[in-house]
Scaffold this active site. Structure first.
Site, PDB file in Angstrom:
ATOM      1  N   ASN A 165      15.890  68.556  35.492  1.00 18.10           N
ATOM      2  CA  ASN A 165      17.016  69.259  34.847  1.00 18.10           C
ATOM      3  C   ASN A 165      16.639  69.851  33.494  1.00 18.10           C
ATOM      4  OD1 ASN A 165      16.903  66.713  33.703  1.00 18.10           O
ATOM      5  ND2 ASN A 165      19.107  66.488  33.495  1.00 18.10           N
ATOM      6  N   GLU A 265      15.685  56.489  30.032  1.00 16.68           N
ATOM      7  CA  GLU A 265      16.941  57.218  29.852  1.00 16.68           C
ATOM      8  C   GLU A 265      17.432  57.524  31.251  1.00 16.68           C
ATOM      9  OE1 GLU A 265      19.181  60.502  30.033  1.00 16.68           O
ATOM     10  OE2 GLU A 265      17.512  61.392  28.903  1.00 16.68           O
ATOM     11  N   CYS A 299      22.373  64.489  32.021  1.00 15.38           N
ATOM     12  CA  CYS A 299      22.831  63.089  31.987  1.00 15.38           C
ATOM     13  C   CYS A 299      23.942  62.890  30.972  1.00 15.38           C
ATOM     14  CB  CYS A 299      21.672  62.169  31.616  1.00 15.38           C
ATOM     15  SG  CYS A 299      20.396  62.178  32.851  1.00 15.38           S
ATOM     16  N   GLU A 473      14.927  57.706  22.185  1.00 18.19           N
ATOM     17  CA  GLU A 473      13.939  58.782  22.083  1.00 18.19           C
ATOM     18  C   GLU A 473      14.364  59.729  20.965  1.00 18.19           C
ATOM     19  OE1 GLU A 473      13.988  60.023  26.398  1.00 18.19           O
ATOM     20  OE2 GLU A 473      11.892  59.462  26.105  1.00 18.19           O
TER      21      GLU A 473
HETATM   22  C1  SIN Z   1      19.200  64.606  30.193  1.00 22.41           C
HETATM   23  O1  SIN Z   1      20.027  65.159  30.864  1.00 22.41           O
HETATM   24  O2  SIN Z   1      18.500  63.726  30.682  1.00 22.41           O
HETATM   25  C2  SIN Z   1      18.948  64.952  28.747  1.00 22.41           C
HETATM   26  C3  SIN Z   1      20.007  65.745  28.121  1.00 22.41           C
HETATM   27  C4  SIN Z   1      19.720  66.128  26.696  1.00 22.41           C
HETATM   28  O3  SIN Z   1      18.682  65.789  26.133  1.00 22.41           O
HETATM   29  O4  SIN Z   1      20.591  66.769  26.115  1.00 22.41           O
END
Ligand code: SIN
Length: 492
Positions: A165, A265, A299, A473
């Protein structure tokens, strides 16, 4: 032999397109010649192939990273800073091409791909700056003849496993920290979007990052054995993974066999709460950003949108009106605001969630169906009157569906928001300062957006609680790639 893949991609520098894996500074094919076919999710057309590597190549990559660690870990923090800043500059110089590669393999619109690229590059810049600040400590001792000193040392070879993604940013968030700390890396990019990872490795090499420091092992059919090796090989000292919670649990279990340090994550199921005392227009804009970024495939995307009953109708109709303005299409076309989903499996999950909600009484305000034709497109959707027992409230949809649930009281909505095993991000809109503190503290998540739908930046401690992950992170995440060593200086 120069590859012709990428010659039709409209890049200024087609040599950024690499069609081989990278081991010990050499671009190589899979030993058995197997290949992964990468397709453009907007057209279903083949973009090209990369090698489908296996156990043997993974072992070689780990050995190469181990060999490179001997000298890379001895470089000074300033040397690593300078190399990372060169890498960052090259990323900036190649913005157009790198964003185009993201769009071609992931589908997101070019403007959004440029946003991801900027986000991605910001991790390299941030961690270059962090490299020179990996301070130790001097701790006063209760014993007069002892001086206590704490130093930070790079942890060793790191396994990095990333999702499709964010084909670029999820790599640099981990790799930037690893390299800055003095670690070397083996990266398994996702089979759907390997070209961004390979282009980044090419630029890192042009920046002067030595052979073996970054190794890339694309894989698809052998993913289980490659993943196992990356988590269990005793040379590897840390595993960093972004992806789904079930895979995270499996990798965590594998890494436990050798007690490796792990950063995870994993999935989210973010609540997005609109209180009646919030700015409703701002909440609509926040929901547009937060729910529909990457066509809902992040996410941290809002998954459950709770709206207080007195503003429910207003919010729902304004949100549907804004979604009606979206231009869904091929991300390379300038007018496109939202691209396709990654593949048909993603469409199946979105359809299942929408069909389930509708069968339980939800109303479709807009969207609610697949867009026929080539590509994996699902119409951006707003559902109202979603019942609390709908599947969409329990599972992360990972698609462009805003599911609106009505609530009455703060207490009730906090209970619903926290009623999930995961806890990555949460958002809410309110202008009552007491409520802002109360709700921010009460949400069981790692990251909260109050009166904003956008939280992601390199400088923040990104990560979740409950089954959304371990560690942080970005921000001071370089610590996750370092060991803390205590040295007692005695006999003074
Ligand atoms: C993710 O969807 O895993 C990361 C999203 C983000 O860093 O904004």
């Amino acid at each position: 032999m120069a590859s012709t893949v990428g010659s039709s991609w409209g890049l200024k520098d087609p040599s950024l397109v690499k069609t081989q894996g990278l081991i010990d500074g050499q671009w190589v094919d899979a030993q058995e010649g197997a290949k992964i076919t990468v397709t453009n999710p907007a057209t279903d057309e083949e973009l090209g192939t990369v090698p489908d590597m296996g156990l043997e190549e993974t072992k070689q990559a780990i050995e190469a990273a181990s060999k490179a660690f001997k000298s890379w870990s001895k470089t000074t923090a300033k040397q690593r800073h300078d190399l990372l800043m060169k890498f960052y500059a090259l990323m900036q110089e190649n913005t157009e091409d790198l964003a185009r590669i993201i769009t071609l393999e992931n589908g997101k619109g070019l403007a959004e791909a440029k946003g991801e690229h900027a986000y991605s590059a910001s991790f390299i810049e941030w961690f270059a700056e962090e490299a020179v600040r990996t301070y130790g400590e001097v701790i006063p001792s209760p014993f007069p003849q002892i001086r206590n000193v704490v130093v930070k040392q790079p942890i060793g070879v790191v396994s990095i496993l990333t999702p499709w993604n964010f084909p670029s940013a999820m790599i640099t968030r981990k790799l930037g920290a690893a390299l800055a700390a003095g670690c070397t890396a083996v990266i398994k990019p996702p089979p759907e979007t390997p070209f961004s990872a390979l282009a980044l490795a090419e630029l890192a090499s042009r920046a002067g990052i030595p052979p073996g420091v970054i190794n890339i092992v694309p894989t698809q059919k052998n993913v289980n054995e490659v993943g196992r090796e990356m988590c269990q090989n005793t040379i590897v000292k840390k595993v960093s993974f972004t992806g789904s919670t079930p895979v995270a649990k499996m990798l965590y279990g594998l890494a436990a066999s050798t007690l490796k340090k792990v950063s995870i994550e994993a999935g989210g199921n973010a609540p997005f709460i609109v209180f009646a005392d919030g700015d409703i227009d701002a909440a609509v804009e926040g929901a547009i950003m937060c729910k529909f970024r990457g066509s809902g495939q992040t996410c941290v995307c809002a998954n459950r949108i709770y709206v207080q009953s007195s503003v429910y109708a207003d919010f729902a109709s304004k949100l549907a009106d804004r979604v009606a303005q979206f231009k869904v299409g091929n991300g390379l076309e300038e007018k496109t605001t939202h691209g396709p989903l990654i593949h048909d499996k993603a469409i199946e999950k979105v359809s299942r969630h929408v069909d389930d909600a509708v069968s339980r009484g939800a109303q479709v305000l807009i969207g609610g169906k697949r867009i026929e034709g080539p590509g994996s497109f699902y119409a951006p959707t707003v559902l109202s009157d979603v019942p609390r027992d709908a599947l969409i409230n329990d599972e992360e949809t990972f698609g462009p569906v805003a599911a609106l649930v009505k609530f009455e009281t703060e207490e009730e909505v906090i209970k619903m928001a926290n009623d999930t095993p995961v806890g990555l991000a949460g958002y809410f809109y309110s202008r009552d300062v007491g409520r802002v503190w109360r709700v921010a503290e009460a949400l069981e998540v790692g990251m909260v957006g109050t009166n904003t739908g956008t939280i992601s930046q390199a400088v923040i401690p990104f990560g979740g609680v409950k089954e959304s992950g371990l560690g942080r992170e970005g921000s001071h995440g370089i610590d996750e790639y370092m060991n803390t060593k205590f040295i007692a200086f005695g006999g003074l």
